[in-house]
Design a protein around this motif. Structure first.
Motif, PDB file in Angstrom:
ATOM      1  N   ARG A 149       0.890  -0.996   0.055  1.00 10.70           N
ATOM      2  CA  ARG A 149       0.081  -0.022  -0.060  1.00 10.70           C
ATOM      3  C   ARG A 149       0.890   1.275   0.079  1.00 10.70           C
ATOM      4  O   ARG A 149       1.815   1.420   0.631  1.00 10.70           O
ATOM      5  CB  ARG A 149      -0.723  -0.046   1.177  1.00 10.70           C
ATOM      6  N   GLY A 150       0.680   2.218  -0.890  1.00 12.19           N
ATOM      7  CA  GLY A 150       1.319   3.456  -0.903  1.00 12.19           C
ATOM      8  C   GLY A 150       2.350   3.478  -1.624  1.00 12.19           C
ATOM      9  O   GLY A 150       3.208   4.598  -1.684  1.00 12.19           O
ATOM     10  N   GLU A 151       2.864   2.518  -2.483  1.00 10.42           N
ATOM     11  CA  GLU A 151       4.062   2.290  -2.939  1.00 10.42           C
ATOM     12  C   GLU A 151       3.920   2.477  -4.491  1.00 10.42           C
ATOM     13  O   GLU A 151       4.829   2.150  -5.229  1.00 10.42           O
ATOM     14  CB  GLU A 151       4.791   0.998  -2.666  1.00 10.42           C
ATOM     15  N   GLY A 152       2.819   2.658  -5.075  1.00  9.93           N
ATOM     16  CA  GLY A 152       2.489   2.882  -6.493  1.00  9.93           C
ATOM     17  C   GLY A 152       3.136   4.177  -7.052  1.00  9.93           C
ATOM     18  O   GLY A 152       3.584   4.931  -6.273  1.00  9.93           O
ATOM     19  N   GLY A 153       2.854   4.303  -8.218  1.00  8.48           N
ATOM     20  CA  GLY A 153       3.329   5.788  -8.959  1.00  8.48           C
ATOM     21  C   GLY A 153       4.553   5.666  -9.365  1.00  8.48           C
ATOM     22  O   GLY A 153       5.195   6.794  -9.625  1.00  8.48           O
ATOM     23  N   PHE A 154       5.360   4.397  -9.648  1.00 13.00           N
ATOM     24  CA  PHE A 154       6.835   4.779  -9.927  1.00 13.00           C
ATOM     25  C   PHE A 154       6.912   4.347 -11.587  1.00 13.00           C
ATOM     26  O   PHE A 154       8.073   4.426 -12.069  1.00 13.00           O
ATOM     27  CB  PHE A 154       7.618   3.600  -9.258  1.00 13.00           C
ATOM     28  N   SER A 155       5.802   3.810 -12.192  1.00 12.25           N
ATOM     29  CA  SER A 155       5.957   3.455 -13.573  1.00 12.25           C
ATOM     30  C   SER A 155       4.839   3.852 -14.439  1.00 12.25           C
ATOM     31  O   SER A 155       4.852   3.995 -15.664  1.00 12.25           O
ATOM     32  CB  SER A 155       6.534   1.931 -13.740  1.00 12.25           C
ATOM     33  N   HIS A 156       3.586   3.707 -13.946  1.00  8.96           N
ATOM     34  CA  HIS A 156       2.425   3.771 -14.498  1.00  8.96           C
ATOM     35  C   HIS A 156       2.014   2.759 -15.386  1.00  8.96           C
ATOM     36  O   HIS A 156       1.207   2.878 -16.461  1.00  8.96           O
ATOM     37  CB  HIS A 156       2.305   5.349 -15.331  1.00  8.96           C
ATOM     38  N   ASP A 157       2.812   1.555 -15.152  1.00  3.59           N
ATOM     39  CA  ASP A 157       2.396   0.429 -15.793  1.00  3.59           C
ATOM     40  C   ASP A 157       1.716  -0.880 -15.037  1.00  3.59           C
ATOM     41  O   ASP A 157       2.498  -1.359 -14.126  1.00  3.59           O
ATOM     42  CB  ASP A 157       3.689  -0.281 -16.580  1.00  3.59           C
ATOM     43  N   PRO A 158       0.515  -0.871 -14.957  1.00  3.46           N
ATOM     44  CA  PRO A 158      -0.283  -1.848 -14.114  1.00  3.46           C
ATOM     45  C   PRO A 158      -0.006  -3.373 -14.246  1.00  3.46           C
ATOM     46  O   PRO A 158      -0.353  -4.143 -13.705  1.00  3.46           O
ATOM     47  CB  PRO A 158      -1.709  -1.275 -14.155  1.00  3.46           C
ATOM     48  N   GLY A 159       0.488  -3.473 -15.656  1.00  4.54           N
ATOM     49  CA  GLY A 159       0.824  -4.989 -15.781  1.00  4.54           C
ATOM     50  C   GLY A 159      -0.478  -5.395 -16.555  1.00  4.54           C
ATOM     51  O   GLY A 159      -1.527  -4.846 -16.777  1.00  4.54           O
ATOM     52  N   PRO A 160      -0.526  -6.755 -17.165  1.00  4.06           N
ATOM     53  CA  PRO A 160      -1.642  -7.150 -17.932  1.00  4.06           C
ATOM     54  C   PRO A 160      -2.561  -7.587 -16.831  1.00  4.06           C
ATOM     55  O   PRO A 160      -2.616  -7.771 -15.738  1.00  4.06           O
ATOM     56  CB  PRO A 160      -0.913  -8.394 -18.775  1.00  4.06           C
ATOM     57  N   ASP A 161      -3.876  -7.568 -17.506  1.00  7.81           N
ATOM     58  CA  ASP A 161      -5.202  -8.035 -16.796  1.00  7.81           C
ATOM     59  C   ASP A 161      -4.934  -9.626 -16.764  1.00  7.81           C
ATOM     60  O   ASP A 161      -4.379 -10.329 -17.642  1.00  7.81           O
ATOM     61  CB  ASP A 161      -6.399  -7.590 -17.320  1.00  7.81           C
ATOM     62  N   GLU A 162      -5.593 -10.196 -15.727  1.00 10.21           N
ATOM     63  CA  GLU A 162      -5.436 -11.435 -15.368  1.00 10.21           C
ATOM     64  C   GLU A 162      -6.790 -11.971 -15.309  1.00 10.21           C
ATOM     65  O   GLU A 162      -7.972 -11.414 -14.886  1.00 10.21           O
ATOM     66  CB  GLU A 162      -4.886 -11.658 -13.876  1.00 10.21           C
ATOM     67  N   GLU A 163      -6.879 -13.040 -16.070  1.00 12.14           N
ATOM     68  CA  GLU A 163      -8.332 -13.861 -15.946  1.00 12.14           C
ATOM     69  C   GLU A 163      -8.777 -14.244 -14.732  1.00 12.14           C
ATOM     70  O   GLU A 163      -7.883 -14.996 -13.906  1.00 12.14           O
ATOM     71  CB  GLU A 163      -8.121 -14.931 -17.020  1.00 12.14           C
ATOM     72  N   PRO A 164      -9.939 -13.716 -14.337  1.00 11.50           N
ATOM     73  CA  PRO A 164     -10.469 -14.282 -13.171  1.00 11.50           C
ATOM     74  C   PRO A 164     -10.851 -15.603 -13.085  1.00 11.50           C
ATOM     75  O   PRO A 164     -11.222 -16.392 -13.974  1.00 11.50           O
ATOM     76  CB  PRO A 164     -11.632 -13.536 -12.839  1.00 11.50           C
ATOM     77  N   VAL A 165     -11.024 -16.169 -12.068  1.00  7.49           N
ATOM     78  CA  VAL A 165     -11.345 -17.765 -11.648  1.00  7.49           C
ATOM     79  C   VAL A 165     -12.656 -17.416 -11.093  1.00  7.49           C
ATOM     80  O   VAL A 165     -12.751 -16.999  -9.894  1.00  7.49           O
ATOM     81  CB  VAL A 165     -10.315 -18.461 -10.817  1.00  7.49           C
ATOM     82  N   THR A 166     -13.664 -18.083 -11.492  1.00  8.97           N
ATOM     83  CA  THR A 166     -15.204 -17.968 -11.116  1.00  8.97           C
ATOM     84  C   THR A 166     -15.648 -19.161 -10.788  1.00  8.97           C
ATOM     85  O   THR A 166     -15.575 -20.200 -11.818  1.00  8.97           O
ATOM     86  CB  THR A 166     -16.023 -17.080 -12.305  1.00  8.97           C
ATOM     87  N   PRO A 167     -16.268 -19.599  -9.649  1.00  9.30           N
ATOM     88  CA  PRO A 167     -16.764 -20.859  -9.359  1.00  9.30           C
ATOM     89  C   PRO A 167     -18.099 -21.214 -10.258  1.00  9.30           C
ATOM     90  O   PRO A 167     -18.755 -20.249 -10.888  1.00  9.30           O
ATOM     91  CB  PRO A 167     -17.163 -20.718  -8.073  1.00  9.30           C
ATOM     92  N   PRO A 168     -18.186 -22.344 -10.828  1.00 12.49           N
ATOM     93  CA  PRO A 168     -19.238 -22.750 -11.733  1.00 12.49           C
ATOM     94  C   PRO A 168     -20.605 -22.320 -11.008  1.00 12.49           C
ATOM     95  O   PRO A 168     -20.927 -22.424  -9.783  1.00 12.49           O
ATOM     96  CB  PRO A 168     -19.129 -24.301 -11.824  1.00 12.49           C
ATOM     97  N   ASP A 169     -21.601 -22.076 -11.926  1.00  9.63           N
ATOM     98  CA  ASP A 169     -22.889 -21.601 -11.496  1.00  9.63           C
ATOM     99  C   ASP A 169     -23.724 -23.041 -11.138  1.00  9.63           C
ATOM    100  O   ASP A 169     -24.720 -23.410 -11.871  1.00  9.63           O
ATOM    101  CB  ASP A 169     -23.572 -20.886 -12.559  1.00  9.63           C
ATOM    102  N   ARG A 170     -23.351 -23.751 -10.159  1.00  9.67           N
ATOM    103  CA  ARG A 170     -23.972 -24.726  -9.465  1.00  9.67           C
ATOM    104  C   ARG A 170     -23.666 -25.050  -8.163  1.00  9.67           C
ATOM    105  O   ARG A 170     -22.609 -24.738  -7.804  1.00  9.67           O
ATOM    106  CB  ARG A 170     -23.833 -25.942 -10.597  1.00  9.67           C
ATOM    107  N   PRO A 171     -24.367 -25.812  -7.609  1.00  3.76           N
ATOM    108  CA  PRO A 171     -23.949 -26.141  -6.305  1.00  3.76           C
ATOM    109  C   PRO A 171     -22.459 -26.761  -6.041  1.00  3.76           C
ATOM    110  O   PRO A 171     -22.312 -27.457  -7.049  1.00  3.76           O
ATOM    111  CB  PRO A 171     -24.880 -27.102  -5.490  1.00  3.76           C
ATOM    112  N   ALA A 172     -21.762 -26.453  -4.998  1.00  4.28           N
ATOM    113  CA  ALA A 172     -20.532 -27.180  -4.899  1.00  4.28           C
ATOM    114  C   ALA A 172     -20.726 -28.836  -4.767  1.00  4.28           C
ATOM    115  O   ALA A 172     -21.576 -29.201  -4.245  1.00  4.28           O
ATOM    116  CB  ALA A 172     -19.545 -26.557  -3.734  1.00  4.28           C
TER     117      ALA A 172
END
Length: 297
Positions: A149-172
């Protein structure tokens, strides 16, 4: 001190020899609550040196416990990175185990900064460690994500977006519960992580928390044990990969509910699990998200 990303990414890897004994493994298992539940008995395969099984997540503390001697003062200091410990949050953890871990052993651990991303108000630091055995055989590879926290602002490059992992739409397919005790963090810190955030109420309040919280890696280990017990019939060697994001803190004494969705065996003889872990005492607040595991069928 501002982050120097180029210096961090081009620094030579740190290489050291680590050792662990059955005492380190036994303490790790006890710090995760092994043997504490009357319903499961003493769990001697985890709590007794004869015939000892090693949970794969022991890898993240190997070389840091009893056999390492006196622990170093906590801090976060790397080439190009010098951060106030109170600004650091453990954002995620990934572990690949290349073979079952021995109950005692020696390994060469090679560590490096694999990524530094500027997230604006914070920095995301990705650390990678690879362990090899005495004959050069790969043992494990771990990746740690640190949110500063508070350590950003050094390059303005957030890196690539990462694909989220979403649980299936059904009971576990399976739901497993892990219970913690009020002293759980005090036990777990004896594995080598002496960050006062997990013991000192005043330090925790200075970091913006109401009270000390459980280590993220303790939660990680608890979920590993829950998977081995509740999904893998106690066979720890079948769990070869576990990746999670830490979505919220857990206070010692609270519980974890882990929901597991199974993808079914692959042609390679492995199976992918999708996980979601929450805290029932806080109305199902998420604790681990974007979580997956790989197990042998």
């Amino acid at each position: 001190m501002p982050i120097d990303r180029d210096k961090a990414l081009t620094a030579d890897p740190a290489v050291r020899t680590i050792h662990w004994t059955t005492r380190d493994v036994l303490l790790y298992h006890l710090s995760l609550g092994a043997g504490a539940d009357p319903a499961t008995g003493p769990e001697l395969h985890l709590t007794y040196e004869n015939g000892l099984t090693v949970l794969p997540t022991f890898a993240v503390v190997a070389g840091s416990g009893i056999s390492a001697g006196e622990a170093e003062p906590p801090g976060f200091h790397l080439p190009g990175i010098d951060i106030d410990l109170r600004a650091v949050l453990h954002a995620g953890q990934e572990l690949r185990v290349h073979r079952p871990l021995p109950a005692s052993g020696t390994a060469t651990l090679t560590s490096r900064v694999a990524g530094v991303r500027d997230k604006g108000k914070a920095a995301l630091i990705v650390l990678e460690s690879a362990a090899t055995g005495p004959a050069g055989e790969p043992l494990w590879t771990s990746t740690t994500r640190i949110w500063a926290r508070g350590e950003g602002g050094f390059s303005h490059d957030p890196g690539p977006d990462e694909e989220p992992v979403t649980p299936p739409d059904r009971p576990a397919d399976t739901v497993v519960t892990s219970r913690t005790t009020p002293q759980q963090a005090l036990w777990y810190r004896l594995n080598g992580d002496l960050n006062p955030l997990h013991a000192d109420p005043e330090f925790a309040r200075a970091a913006g928390l109401d009270r000390p919280i459980l280590h993220g890696l303790a939660t990680y280990g608890l979920v590993c044990k829950a998977l081995v017990d509740g999904v893998l019939d106690g066979d720890a060697g079948r769990l070869t990969h576990l990746a999670v994001r830490f979505a919220g803190p857990l206070v010692p004494g609270e519980s974890l509910t882990t929901s597991v969705w199974r993808d079914g065996p692959s042609a390679e003889g492995t199976e992918r699990l999708v996980l979601h872990t929450s805290c029932p005492e806080r109305d199902g607040a998420p604790v681990l998200t974007h979580a997956t595991a790989t197990v042998t069928a």
